[in-house]
Design a protein around this motif. Structure first.
Motif, PDB file in Angstrom:
ATOM      1  N   GLY A 135      52.477  33.309  24.323  1.00 11.09           N
ATOM      2  CA  GLY A 135      52.307  32.035  25.002  1.00 11.09           C
ATOM      3  C   GLY A 135      51.130  32.135  25.975  1.00 11.09           C
ATOM      4  N   ALA A 136      50.819  31.050  26.633  1.00  9.19           N
ATOM      5  CA  ALA A 136      49.655  31.011  27.534  1.00  9.19           C
ATOM      6  C   ALA A 136      49.765  32.033  28.660  1.00  9.19           C
ATOM      7  CB  ALA A 136      49.480  29.606  28.103  1.00  9.19           C
ATOM      8  N   ILE A 137      50.903  32.101  29.307  1.00 15.46           N
ATOM      9  CA  ILE A 137      51.086  33.037  30.414  1.00 15.46           C
ATOM     10  C   ILE A 137      51.125  34.468  29.898  1.00 15.46           C
ATOM     11  CG2 ILE A 137      52.665  33.763  32.260  1.00 15.46           C
ATOM     12  CD1 ILE A 137      51.145  31.194  32.879  1.00 15.46           C
ATOM     13  N   GLU A 138      51.816  34.693  28.778  1.00 15.03           N
ATOM     14  CA  GLU A 138      51.842  36.035  28.196  1.00 15.03           C
ATOM     15  C   GLU A 138      50.440  36.489  27.805  1.00 15.03           C
ATOM     16  OE1 GLU A 138      56.251  36.226  26.100  1.00 15.03           O
ATOM     17  OE2 GLU A 138      54.580  35.347  24.988  1.00 15.03           O
ATOM     18  N   SER A 139      49.619  35.561  27.319  1.00 16.68           N
ATOM     19  CA  SER A 139      48.237  35.903  26.949  1.00 16.68           C
ATOM     20  C   SER A 139      47.437  36.333  28.172  1.00 16.68           C
ATOM     21  CB  SER A 139      47.541  34.716  26.286  1.00 16.68           C
ATOM     22  OG  SER A 139      48.048  34.502  25.007  1.00 16.68           O
ATOM     23  N   ARG A 140      47.596  35.634  29.278  1.00 15.63           N
ATOM     24  CA  ARG A 140      46.898  36.016  30.513  1.00 15.63           C
ATOM     25  C   ARG A 140      47.359  37.389  30.977  1.00 15.63           C
ATOM     26  NH1 ARG A 140      47.317  31.459  34.823  1.00 15.63           N
ATOM     27  NH2 ARG A 140      45.994  32.913  35.970  1.00 15.63           N
ATOM     28  N   PHE A 141      48.667  37.629  30.885  1.00 18.33           N
ATOM     29  CA  PHE A 141      49.230  38.921  31.257  1.00 18.33           C
ATOM     30  C   PHE A 141      48.687  40.025  30.341  1.00 18.33           C
ATOM     31  CE2 PHE A 141      52.650  42.090  30.678  1.00 18.33           C
ATOM     32  CZ  PHE A 141      52.806  42.522  31.987  1.00 18.33           C
ATOM     33  N   ALA A 142      48.694  39.758  29.039  1.00 21.08           N
ATOM     34  CA  ALA A 142      48.190  40.737  28.074  1.00 21.08           C
ATOM     35  C   ALA A 142      46.721  41.043  28.327  1.00 21.08           C
ATOM     36  CB  ALA A 142      48.415  40.227  26.648  1.00 21.08           C
ATOM     37  N   ASP A 143      45.950  40.022  28.656  1.00 22.97           N
ATOM     38  CA  ASP A 143      44.525  40.232  28.947  1.00 22.97           C
ATOM     39  C   ASP A 143      44.329  41.175  30.135  1.00 22.97           C
ATOM     40  OD1 ASP A 143      43.435  38.748  26.852  1.00 22.97           O
ATOM     41  OD2 ASP A 143      43.316  36.902  28.045  1.00 22.97           O
ATOM     42  N   ILE A 144      45.188  41.051  31.125  1.00 23.68           N
ATOM     43  CA  ILE A 144      45.099  41.948  32.286  1.00 23.68           C
ATOM     44  C   ILE A 144      45.279  43.389  31.832  1.00 23.68           C
ATOM     45  CG2 ILE A 144      46.260  42.664  34.424  1.00 23.68           C
ATOM     46  CD1 ILE A 144      46.838  39.637  34.899  1.00 23.68           C
ATOM     47  N   GLN A 195      49.328  49.502  39.641  1.00 20.46           N
ATOM     48  CA  GLN A 195      48.093  48.732  39.483  1.00 20.46           C
ATOM     49  C   GLN A 195      48.367  47.399  38.787  1.00 20.46           C
ATOM     50  OE1 GLN A 195      46.118  51.909  37.328  1.00 20.46           O
ATOM     51  NE2 GLN A 195      44.594  52.136  38.956  1.00 20.46           N
ATOM     52  N   LEU A 196      49.211  47.433  37.768  1.00 23.65           N
ATOM     53  CA  LEU A 196      49.551  46.208  37.044  1.00 23.65           C
ATOM     54  C   LEU A 196      50.242  45.211  37.959  1.00 23.65           C
ATOM     55  CD1 LEU A 196      49.672  44.565  34.421  1.00 23.65           C
ATOM     56  CD2 LEU A 196      51.796  45.785  33.860  1.00 23.65           C
ATOM     57  N   VAL A 197      51.190  45.666  38.742  1.00 22.94           N
ATOM     58  CA  VAL A 197      51.884  44.784  39.680  1.00 22.94           C
ATOM     59  C   VAL A 197      50.897  44.158  40.661  1.00 22.94           C
ATOM     60  CG1 VAL A 197      53.532  44.757  41.612  1.00 22.94           C
ATOM     61  CG2 VAL A 197      54.154  45.883  39.461  1.00 22.94           C
ATOM     62  N   ALA A 198      49.963  44.959  41.164  1.00 22.75           N
ATOM     63  CA  ALA A 198      48.975  44.441  42.123  1.00 22.75           C
ATOM     64  C   ALA A 198      48.062  43.398  41.468  1.00 22.75           C
ATOM     65  CB  ALA A 198      48.142  45.594  42.687  1.00 22.75           C
ATOM     66  N   LEU A 199      47.608  43.665  40.245  1.00 21.68           N
ATOM     67  CA  LEU A 199      46.745  42.709  39.549  1.00 21.68           C
ATOM     68  C   LEU A 199      47.487  41.413  39.227  1.00 21.68           C
ATOM     69  CD1 LEU A 199      44.716  45.044  37.174  1.00 21.68           C
ATOM     70  CD2 LEU A 199      43.804  43.603  38.998  1.00 21.68           C
ATOM     71  N   CYS A 200      48.737  41.533  38.815  1.00 23.56           N
ATOM     72  CA  CYS A 200      49.520  40.325  38.506  1.00 23.56           C
ATOM     73  C   CYS A 200      49.821  39.522  39.764  1.00 23.56           C
ATOM     74  CB  CYS A 200      50.802  40.704  37.770  1.00 23.56           C
ATOM     75  SG  CYS A 200      50.513  41.246  36.071  1.00 23.56           S
ATOM     76  N   GLU A 252      46.238  37.881  40.413  1.00 20.59           N
ATOM     77  CA  GLU A 252      45.729  36.929  39.423  1.00 20.59           C
ATOM     78  C   GLU A 252      46.743  35.880  38.969  1.00 20.59           C
ATOM     79  OE1 GLU A 252      43.478  38.674  36.230  1.00 20.59           O
ATOM     80  OE2 GLU A 252      42.774  40.298  37.524  1.00 20.59           O
ATOM     81  N   LEU A 253      48.027  36.231  38.992  1.00 20.38           N
ATOM     82  CA  LEU A 253      49.053  35.311  38.498  1.00 20.38           C
ATOM     83  C   LEU A 253      50.030  34.867  39.586  1.00 20.38           C
ATOM     84  CD1 LEU A 253      49.869  37.229  35.174  1.00 20.38           C
ATOM     85  CD2 LEU A 253      48.353  35.255  35.447  1.00 20.38           C
ATOM     86  N   GLN A 254      49.893  35.430  40.775  1.00 26.43           N
ATOM     87  CA  GLN A 254      50.797  35.175  41.889  1.00 26.43           C
ATOM     88  C   GLN A 254      52.248  35.537  41.525  1.00 26.43           C
ATOM     89  OE1 GLN A 254      48.252  32.619  41.162  1.00 26.43           O
ATOM     90  NE2 GLN A 254      47.168  34.003  42.515  1.00 26.43           N
ATOM     91  N   TRP A 255      52.406  36.626  40.780  1.00 23.82           N
ATOM     92  CA  TRP A 255      53.733  37.080  40.358  1.00 23.82           C
ATOM     93  C   TRP A 255      54.295  38.097  41.328  1.00 23.82           C
ATOM     94  CZ3 TRP A 255      53.466  38.388  34.411  1.00 23.82           C
ATOM     95  CH2 TRP A 255      53.348  37.203  33.686  1.00 23.82           C
ATOM     96  N   LYS A 256      55.625  38.116  41.392  1.00 22.48           N
ATOM     97  CA  LYS A 256      56.333  39.168  42.108  1.00 22.48           C
ATOM     98  C   LYS A 256      56.488  40.362  41.170  1.00 22.48           C
ATOM     99  CE  LYS A 256      58.731  35.978  45.064  1.00 22.48           C
ATOM    100  NZ  LYS A 256      59.969  35.538  45.648  1.00 22.48           N
ATOM    101  N   ARG A 257      56.804  41.489  41.749  1.00 20.23           N
ATOM    102  CA  ARG A 257      56.975  42.722  40.979  1.00 20.23           C
ATOM    103  C   ARG A 257      57.992  42.547  39.868  1.00 20.23           C
ATOM    104  NH1 ARG A 257      60.495  46.748  40.899  1.00 20.23           N
ATOM    105  NH2 ARG A 257      61.651  45.956  42.662  1.00 20.23           N
ATOM    106  N   THR A 258      59.093  41.869  40.167  1.00 21.82           N
ATOM    107  CA  THR A 258      60.160  41.714  39.167  1.00 21.82           C
ATOM    108  C   THR A 258      59.692  40.902  37.960  1.00 21.82           C
ATOM    109  OG1 THR A 258      61.018  39.836  40.443  1.00 21.82           O
ATOM    110  CG2 THR A 258      62.066  41.976  40.818  1.00 21.82           C
TER     111      THR A 258
END
Length: 119
Positions: A7-16, A27-32, A35-41
């Motif tokens: 999906g669109a959000i999964e694609s952005r995540f995969a691109d990271i 590093q992944l948690v920090a980038l998300c 770039e995505l304003q996501w929490k660690r969980t």
């Protein structure tokens, strides 16, 4: 992965991941977060889902791809051509060319691809 479409959000995540692998989960948690304003969980939940689908792996807190971005895009392109044009690449090009006139550079590029495929 074969029948799975990101999906669109999964694609952005995969691109990271594709753009930064291999990387630590930290590093992944920090980038998300950036770039995505996501929490660690959220990051871990989506990572777990895509690991289960066979896209990525996480070993010893290192995240890396099992499927490259190029392989995923090729798979999705093939699926689209199969579903939309009964697997005919010429039908795709004809359909595209009937709506948009190809410029000489595009025609030259397509001809080069065809010549390269001929060997």
């Amino acid at each position: 992965m074969e029948d799975y479409k990101l999906g669109a959000i999964e694609s952005r995540f995969a691109d990271i991941i594709w753009d930064n692998e291999p990387m630590t989960t930290k590093q992944l948690v920090a980038l998300c977060a950036e770039e995505l304003q996501w929490k660690r969980t959220t990051t871990y939940s989506v990572l777990k889902k895509l690991c289960e689908k066979g896209f990525f792996k996480m070993e010893n807190s290192i995240v890396s791809a099992l499927v490259t971005k190029a392989d995923y895009n090729s798979s999705q392109s093939e699926k689209f051509i199969q579903e939309t044009f009964q697997g005919s690449l010429p039908a795709l090009v004809l359909s595209f060319g009937s709506r948009k006139k190809l410029n000489p550079q595009e025609i030259e590029e397509l001809q080069k691809i065809i010549n390269d495929l001929r060997g």
